[in-house]
Design a protein around this motif. Sequence first.
Motif, mmCIF file in Angstrom:
data_model
loop_
_atom_site.group_PDB
_atom_site.id
_atom_site.type_symbol
_atom_site.label_atom_id
_atom_site.label_comp_id
_atom_site.label_asym_id
_atom_site.label_seq_id
_atom_site.Cartn_x
_atom_site.Cartn_y
_atom_site.Cartn_z
ATOM 1 N N TRP A 45 -24.195 32.831 -4.514
ATOM 2 C CA TRP A 45 -25.138 33.010 -5.419
ATOM 3 C C TRP A 45 -25.911 33.338 -4.023
ATOM 4 C CZ3 TRP A 45 -23.687 31.673 -9.910
ATOM 5 C CH2 TRP A 45 -22.808 30.988 -9.791
ATOM 6 N N ARG A 59 -29.318 33.408 -9.955
ATOM 7 C CA ARG A 59 -30.161 31.953 -9.465
ATOM 8 C C ARG A 59 -29.930 31.797 -11.639
ATOM 9 N NH1 ARG A 59 -34.961 35.272 -8.111
ATOM 10 N NH2 ARG A 59 -34.739 34.550 -5.227
ATOM 11 N N ARG A 62 -25.892 30.529 -11.303
ATOM 12 C CA ARG A 62 -26.547 29.545 -10.393
ATOM 13 C C ARG A 62 -26.382 28.351 -11.499
ATOM 14 N NH1 ARG A 62 -28.946 29.528 -5.436
ATOM 15 N NH2 ARG A 62 -31.113 29.246 -6.719
#
Length: 215
Positions: A45, A59, A62
């Motif tokens: 990430w 993001r 994730r």
Amino acid sequence: MVNIVNTKGTVPATARLPYGTRVKLHQLLPAEKFRCKALMEDERWTLAGLSRFEAAAVRATRRLELSKVRERGEILDSLDRLAALGVRLELAARGWACPWPDYPEEARGPGKWPGSRDGGFPEKLSLRLPADLEHQVRAACWHTSAAAITSLRGWRDRYPQVVPRRRWAPAGQESALETYRQLADRVTTTGDIWRAGIQRVIDARCGSGLSSTRD
């Protein structure tokens, strides 16, 4: 009239627990939060060198990955998630992890069900559980207990002088207490499932070694 049930989102639930249960649950959280932090900081990430558009996509991916591992029970970084997994495990162990018919309004009404033994537990834990899970638990409890609940109501009409909490009964009605106990043993309340589920997740998490943050 059609009974429309909203099973989206979360709903409040209160678990009444044996002494020491809350401490055991809270002891599981540091390891769960450690695993959550490790996942969020994984090198997959990293945002270094990315454009704003690319960073936003990373993001989002994730967040999706975290949601998936939470759903699989691999990371349970809140009391609500720990309890929900335990309840699902308890339903599966009882063979109740299946669709159930809807329950009548009286199953959700205030007060305890006849035969309930939810009293006497010193700890209280307020939870927010998935609405579909709470609905499944209440339906399973009601439909497996309804016959006994009906019999217990009849028992109360027949033996108004007998107090179930006592160990004695008026002369000539001694057997009524044993009848009550036998019927009450066939009643399973949502509180029974919350307690059993929470204990089950404590046992599962401790027994699997997942309560440790060490490699």
